[in-house]
Scaffold this active site. Structure first.
Site, PDB file in Angstrom:
ATOM      1  N   ASN A 209       0.796  23.036  68.361  1.00 22.93           N
ATOM      2  CA  ASN A 209       2.019  23.752  68.743  1.00 22.93           C
ATOM      3  C   ASN A 209       3.148  22.780  69.077  1.00 22.93           C
ATOM      4  OD1 ASN A 209       0.753  26.206  68.430  1.00 22.93           O
ATOM      5  ND2 ASN A 209       0.436  26.550  70.611  1.00 22.93           N
TER       6      ASN A 209
ATOM      7  N   ARG B  55       2.850  35.420  55.146  1.00 17.36           N
ATOM      8  CA  ARG B  55       1.869  34.330  55.218  1.00 17.36           C
ATOM      9  C   ARG B  55       0.507  34.876  54.789  1.00 17.36           C
ATOM     10  NH1 ARG B  55       3.983  29.978  58.142  1.00 17.36           N
ATOM     11  NH2 ARG B  55       5.584  30.516  59.682  1.00 17.36           N
TER      12      ARG B  55
ATOM     13  N   ARG C 101       7.841  28.954  57.023  1.00 13.54           N
ATOM     14  CA  ARG C 101       7.794  27.509  57.242  1.00 13.54           C
ATOM     15  C   ARG C 101       6.372  26.967  57.281  1.00 13.54           C
ATOM     16  NH1 ARG C 101      10.373  27.541  61.347  1.00 13.54           N
ATOM     17  NH2 ARG C 101      12.512  27.172  60.774  1.00 13.54           N
TER      18      ARG C 101
ATOM     19  N   HIS D 115       9.744  39.528  57.398  1.00 17.53           N
ATOM     20  CA  HIS D 115       8.528  39.469  58.205  1.00 17.53           C
ATOM     21  C   HIS D 115       7.709  40.753  58.077  1.00 17.53           C
ATOM     22  CE1 HIS D 115       8.938  35.791  60.714  1.00 17.53           C
ATOM     23  NE2 HIS D 115      10.194  35.910  60.359  1.00 17.53           N
TER      24      HIS D 115
END
Length: 455
Positions: free
Chosen positions: A56, A374, A404, A434
């Site tokens: 993270n 994703r 990303r 999204h």
């Protein structure tokens, strides 16, 4: 009506409650670290949370620090200093946590060894492993007037060292990148108790064999370092270029973006440290001196050791009662009424995956349409869409190329879908998609009927 004094006090109170977005993000990561610090968390899970914390934090530097540096017209100077103070404190806390976990793992047969801990037989074993399984993958580089400074890739872990050539006073430096893809923790079997799991780190193993890499030279002043580069690439291309080309070019440029952080291991060579800061155009504020190992991403390997008592029990999601009879088609179930499924408490496989799988394979289906933000390499969704397109169904997919760090994967799946004749679009430059939406279009009776999943 408020007085001026009351208005001023109200503004001050608001400012005291306001938390900057970047400091807020670090507080989120502090919660991840708290799971590693919590003694109620199983030991291997604590290692896992240390790894997540590092991952993270790496992403935070790649996404946010460069933006603040570019925008820094004096307004972000204090913010960057505040961020650094928080990060340094948390990283030292992470280091202390890792150190405290090592003796707790030993009663369970897990031990992390340094080179000085090894017996002669263990050193022979480790050296043999190094020469057979590590040495061929390493590339030692000498830096001098005849050899330019090598490119330092993002998140690459490297050993830098000062080199001495016999009979010469010339200053040489060497760099060895710890190759990605190699096992980060090497099992030590000689002289270890039966059933135990003793390891030495790949980084330590490379350090002890630098003389083997720089044949004919003596190595000294060894410095471990890792750099982080910006991942926010600004596009300056022609607006007439396709969105796909824009993203592909962004990915290519990303590896050459400026460095935003350099981490040093214990006792770095002052001269080499200064050279690296100058080379990367970094200041002392962007250098992090750490008291111990810092690439905790490698702890995933240790956290995956098969010792159930040291890990959380596996989670088994509940299959909703309405979905337990697989002899009834999913579309027939939805015809009875809308269905709400709550993840991760209820099964994703038994609901969303089943809906897409049945929709893609159903002979009555005319088309399947989906948004993709994703998806992992092991996802069945795109394979089902490919199978649907190959069987003659109309398949349309909006693939978000601005996810990303997943851009390459999404470009790959886009190519796979295009190859079988699916309709693929890439969203809108400047916006991100999204939404998780899937539409199944079926021929039923004299007309068409649509079934939709919205997540």
């Amino acid at each position: 009506p408020r007085t001026n004094k009351e208005n001023k006090m109200s503004t001050q109170n608001f400012q005291e409650l306001w938390l900057d977005r970047d400091l807020s993000w670090l507080e989120f990561n502090r919660r991840v670290l708290a799971e590693a610090l919590d003694e109620r968390t199983p030991l291997l899970e604590r290692l896992k949370f240390l790894a997540i914390f590092t991952s993270n934090l790496d992403e935070f530097f790649m996404k946010r620090i460069a933006v603040l540096r570019v925008e820094n017209d004096g307004t972000h100077t204090k913010l960057l200093a505040d961020l650094r103070a928080v990060i340094v404190a948390m990283v030292h806390q992470q280091q202390a946590c890792f150190t405290s976990l090592l003796p707790k793992l030993e009663p369970h047969g897990i031990r992390i060894l340094t080179w000085k801990d090894l017996t002669d037989r263990q050193r022979l074993e480790s050296t043999k492993f190094f020469r057979q399984n590590v040495l061929p993958a390493l590339t030692p580089l000498v830096v001098d007037s005849a050899h330019p400074t090598p490119f330092l890739s993002n998140l690459s872990l490297s050993w830098g060292c000062r080199l001495r050539e016999p009979g010469s006073d010339a200053t040489l430096y060497g760099r060895v990148k710890v190759a990605i893809g190699l096992t980060p923790w090497i099992r030590v079997r000689e002289d270890s108790p039966e059933g135990s799991r003793w390891f030495i780190s790949l980084t330590e193993l490379v350090r002890q064999h630098l003389n083997d890499l720089f044949s004919g030279l003596e190595t000294c002043d060894h410095t471990l370092f890792r750099i982080t580069r910006d991942a926010e690439v600004e596009w300056q291309g022609d607006s007439s270029e396709s969105f796909r080309e824009v993203v592909a070019e962004r990915i290519r440029l990303r590896r050459y973006e400026p460095a935003v952080r350099i981490e040093f291991g214990p006792n770095p060579d002052p001269t080499l440290r200064k050279i690296l800061l100058s080379l990367l155009e970094l200041t002392e504020q962007e250098a992090y001196d750490l008291p111990g190992p810092f690439d905790f991403n490698t702890l995933w390997t240790l956290a995956s050791i098969d010792l159930p008592d040291l890990r959380d029990p596996p989670w088994t999601p509940r299959v909703p009662a309405a979905l337990r009879n697989e002899n009834i088609s999913f579309c027939n179930l939805i015809q009875r009424g809308d269905m709400l499924v709550h993840f991760p408490y209820e099964s994703f496989d038994a609901s969303v995956e089943r809906f897409v799988r049945e929709g893609a394979s159903d002979p009555s289906t005319l088309g399947v349409k989906m948004t993709v933000y994703r998806v992992g390499d092991d996802t069945p969704f795109v394979r089902w869409l490919i199978a649907a397109a190959e069987s003659g169904k109309q398949v349309a997919c909006v693939i978000e190329l601005q996810a990303r760090f997943d851009e390459n994967r999404n470009l790959h799946w886009a190519d796979e879908l295009l190859e079988v004749g699916a309709h693929v679009s890439f969203g809108v430059l400047g916006l991100k998609i999204h939404a998780k939406v899937t539409l199944v279009v079926r021929q039923e009776g004299d007309g068409l009927r649509c079934y939709c999943h919205i997540g």
